[in-house]
Each structure stands twice: as C-alpha cells, then as structure tokens.
Design a protein around this motif. Sequence first.
Motif, PDB file in Angstrom:
ATOM      1  N   ASP A   5       0.852  -1.187   0.000  1.00 30.31           N
ATOM      2  CA  ASP A   5       0.000   0.000   0.000  1.00 30.31           C
ATOM      3  C   ASP A   5       0.884   1.232   0.000  1.00 30.31           C
ATOM      4  O   ASP A   5       1.789   1.359   0.819  1.00 30.31           O
ATOM      5  CB  ASP A   5      -0.919  -0.024   1.217  1.00 30.31           C
ATOM      6  N   ARG A   6       0.621   2.145  -0.917  1.00 32.50           N
ATOM      7  CA  ARG A   6       1.492   3.312  -1.067  1.00 32.50           C
ATOM      8  C   ARG A   6       1.420   4.221   0.148  1.00 32.50           C
ATOM      9  O   ARG A   6       2.451   4.729   0.609  1.00 32.50           O
ATOM     10  CB  ARG A   6       1.105   4.075  -2.334  1.00 32.50           C
ATOM     11  N   ALA A   7       0.239   4.449   0.694  1.00 29.97           N
ATOM     12  CA  ALA A   7       0.122   5.312   1.877  1.00 29.97           C
ATOM     13  C   ALA A   7       0.855   4.692   3.069  1.00 29.97           C
ATOM     14  O   ALA A   7       1.510   5.390   3.860  1.00 29.97           O
ATOM     15  CB  ALA A   7      -1.351   5.533   2.211  1.00 29.97           C
ATOM     16  N   GLU A   8       0.734   3.387   3.178  1.00 31.63           N
ATOM     17  CA  GLU A   8       1.438   2.711   4.266  1.00 31.63           C
ATOM     18  C   GLU A   8       2.946   2.825   4.079  1.00 31.63           C
ATOM     19  O   GLU A   8       3.694   3.020   5.042  1.00 31.63           O
ATOM     20  CB  GLU A   8       1.004   1.249   4.309  1.00 31.63           C
ATOM     21  N   ALA A   9       3.396   2.736   2.801  1.00 28.08           N
ATOM     22  CA  ALA A   9       4.819   2.863   2.518  1.00 28.08           C
ATOM     23  C   ALA A   9       5.303   4.282   2.798  1.00 28.08           C
ATOM     24  O   ALA A   9       6.421   4.483   3.293  1.00 28.08           O
ATOM     25  CB  ALA A   9       5.105   2.476   1.065  1.00 28.08           C
ATOM     26  N   ASP A  10       4.480   5.280   2.463  1.00 29.42           N
ATOM     27  CA  ASP A  10       4.878   6.668   2.742  1.00 29.42           C
ATOM     28  C   ASP A  10       5.021   6.906   4.246  1.00 29.42           C
ATOM     29  O   ASP A  10       5.958   7.579   4.692  1.00 29.42           O
ATOM     30  CB  ASP A  10       3.847   7.633   2.152  1.00 29.42           C
ATOM     31  N   ALA A  11       4.115   6.356   5.048  1.00 25.21           N
ATOM     32  CA  ALA A  11       4.219   6.513   6.503  1.00 25.21           C
ATOM     33  C   ALA A  11       5.458   5.810   7.050  1.00 25.21           C
ATOM     34  O   ALA A  11       6.153   6.330   7.939  1.00 25.21           O
ATOM     35  CB  ALA A  11       2.960   5.960   7.172  1.00 25.21           C
ATOM     36  N   ALA A  12       5.766   4.654   6.484  1.00 30.37           N
ATOM     37  CA  ALA A  12       6.972   3.942   6.907  1.00 30.37           C
ATOM     38  C   ALA A  12       8.228   4.724   6.534  1.00 30.37           C
ATOM     39  O   ALA A  12       9.211   4.747   7.288  1.00 30.37           O
ATOM     40  CB  ALA A  12       6.997   2.553   6.284  1.00 30.37           C
ATOM     41  N   ALA A  13       8.196   5.394   5.382  1.00 29.54           N
ATOM     42  CA  ALA A  13       9.349   6.180   4.956  1.00 29.54           C
ATOM     43  C   ALA A  13       9.602   7.340   5.910  1.00 29.54           C
ATOM     44  O   ALA A  13      10.752   7.654   6.247  1.00 29.54           O
ATOM     45  CB  ALA A  13       9.134   6.691   3.522  1.00 29.54           C
ATOM     46  N   VAL A  14       8.506   7.983   6.366  1.00 29.40           N
ATOM     47  CA  VAL A  14       8.669   9.090   7.311  1.00 29.40           C
ATOM     48  C   VAL A  14       9.337   8.605   8.608  1.00 29.40           C
ATOM     49  O   VAL A  14      10.195   9.290   9.172  1.00 29.40           O
ATOM     50  CB  VAL A  14       7.297   9.728   7.591  1.00 29.40           C
TER      51      VAL A  14
END
Length: 430
Positions: free
Chosen positions: A188-197
């Motif tokens: 999931d892209r949103a989940e990946a973005d949160a993990a990146a932060v």
Amino acid sequence: MPIHPFASCADDAYASDTSDESIDVDDAIQPDAQNGPAEEDVPEPPLHPQLASVPPTDPPPSRAQDSASTRRLKTRLATKATQIAELKDTLRHTRRASTTAKDHAAQLETQLAEAHRATAALRAELDSRTALLDARTQELRAAQVFLSTADAVADADVRAAVERLNAETYQIAAGLAAEPSTDRAAIDRAEADAAAVRAIPLVGETTVARLRGAPRAPNAMVVQGALAAAAHDAMHTLAPGPTGKGGTKLLHDVYQHMWHAEPQAVAGRWRALACRHLSAVGGGAPDAGAVAGAFAQSLADVLLLAGVPRQVRRRKLADVQERLAGVAASVVALRTTIGEDVVASDILPVLEKPGVSFDPQTMEDAYAYAPGESSAPGRVVCAVEIGLRRWEKRMDGQQAPPVWLMKPKVALESMFDELDESSDVDQSSD
C-alpha cells in the motif's frame, strides 16, 4: 572459788579482835587440877544421819593467807581499774571516730549525689552528641556519594556489552534479509509513505530511496543499520546525559549546565541519581517490552519499504521476536550501566547520522577490505554499529579530550554502488 572483796575486811576485823585476847584454847579446855581428876570420857551420842553427811567445816584462814588474798585482790582491782580506764579511752576514741566517719559518710553521700547529677548531665550530653554525630554521619555519607569517583563497572565491561549488542543485531539483520521475496504491487502506497517518514531519521533519505527503488529484498547492511539506529535511539532516550537527548528537555538542560559548572564527581552522581529515580517513577524510561516494540516497528518499516509482503514480514518478525526481546533487554541494561553505574566520566553511545562526510578520526568503514584500512572520502549512507565515547573533566574543571572506546561503524555510498553493480550483473546473467 573467788573471795568477795569485803571478806578480807571482815577477816581483818576478826583478827584484830582476837589478837587482843590471848586466849589459849588448849588452856581453856584443860581440866582444872584443883578440881580433881577429869571425868571419864562419856561417849557422844550418834549424830543424825543427815548431819553425818555434812562435810566438816574448813578451818579459818590464817593471817598470812589473808594478807596474800588481800594483795591479790588489790592487784586485780588495780588491773580492772586500768582496764576500765583504757576502755573509757577506747570508747572516747571510738565515738570521735564514729562522729568523724558519719561526717565523712555525709560528705561522700553529697559527693555521690553530685556525681549522679554530673553523670546524668554527661549522659544527656553524650546522647545529644551521639544523635548529632549520627546526623553528621548520615550527611557525610550522603556527601560521600557525591564525592566518590569510583565506578561500579570498568570501561572494558561497557565496551564488551556494546560489542555483544552489535553482534546480535548483525545476526538478526542477516536473518531478516536472507529471503529475497518481494511484491511491490501488494504494498500500500500510503502505508509505505508513513513507513518512509519513520525510517528516514534512522537510516536516511538515501537509504529509504534505494529501498523503495530496489528490485530485490533489502541487503542485510541496510536492515542492520535500521536496527542499530533504533537501539541507539532507545539508549539515548532512557536517561539524561551531557550530549544525549535526555529523559526530558528540562533534565537535559539542567545536566548540561551542571556538567560544565560542577566537578565531575558531583555532576556524575547527580546524573546517576536522576537516572535511577527516573526509572523508578517511569519518566522517560521505557521498559524492554517497549524497546522491543520499537525495534520491531523499525524493522517492519525497512521490510515494507523494500517491498516484502505483509505475511512475509509478519512471519520474519515472529521468527526473531525472542531475539529482539533479548536485544531490547541488553539495551535497557546497557543504558542503566552507563547512566547509573559510571560516575567518574560520561560514556555515551554514538551512531553516525546518514549523509555526513566520512571521517576516519571518528568512525570506521564497516565494509573496508582490511581492518583499519582508510577508506576513500565519501558520504555515510547509514550506520551499522554503535560506538562508545567517553567524556571526562579534569581536576581543574577543564574538559579533557574525549576518548573513543570504540568507533561507530558506517556504510558508505561506495558500498551501495558496489551492491548496485553486483545486482545489475546478477540480473543480466539471469
């Protein structure tokens, strides 16, 4: 049988009366010649039986015997008189001595009463001084705590603990990165973005970008860097330190000021007490369970960014859950050791930040071809092992040059370039 003293006087009177009459008893009892011959002896009638049993009376004493008795009596009288006089003198002396003894006894009783009062006063003073001494002793013990510079652990013990922690994180990271299965379409892209932060502060933007763009599972070096960064962050947030984050900003600021203004023994002991009581009240001191959860979250973020599917991530993390708990317990114990047991200096864990220039004076290249070999200048992609640095103040209050107990190890951009080239070769050969 003793003779009564007045008997001699009666005898003398008797003797003087009889001396005037010179009567011859024999003449008195002689028969008168002129009266003719004496009558025939007429037998005397027998005496009464009771009278016959009475002993005959002694003849009266002679004059010589009376004189001797008188002299003896006079001598005895004189002796008795002398003895009576001596006894009277002795009695007088005894009475005087008794009076003196009574006076002395009265004086002793007075002195004894004064001694009792003095003893009571001294005992009260002793009790007061003892209580004061106990209070001062407690104060000195409390002060001694701040003046003592003896550490409960040696630097070598702290270094050995960090080396074991680094080795364990490497083993966990290698196991997590062993399986190359990825499925970016399932991420999931949103989940990946949160993990990146969440991952950027630990492993840096460059590493996160490489993870999200890599066609395969992350290299063990990246996973180890993320885990080491999480361990370092946990150690720094457990208690205040002169250059660490501190349990709270207020405690950190207070310790910073104290460390520069007070002797090392005072500042170090205050820091040790603050760490101990912070742990007791739960202020800024997460337990091993919370630390293990932070580790698992950091690793899950790295695996997520690398494209590892959810089910695989869960299985991998479940496989290392027990080992992560052991690492978390080691981190908490190490933070307690350097925070509470070291007072003669300040020992801090050090982990280099991503993106800084490589400096061989303060870090080591974890993937150098030979130990101690100087690497080419480059930028740090991520840190992979925690280092230790000791800070100390001299007796004059000046800061001594910091000493590296062990330098942190890092991965350079050149290493990532080599990994990319190796990955390209593998793909072309496939």
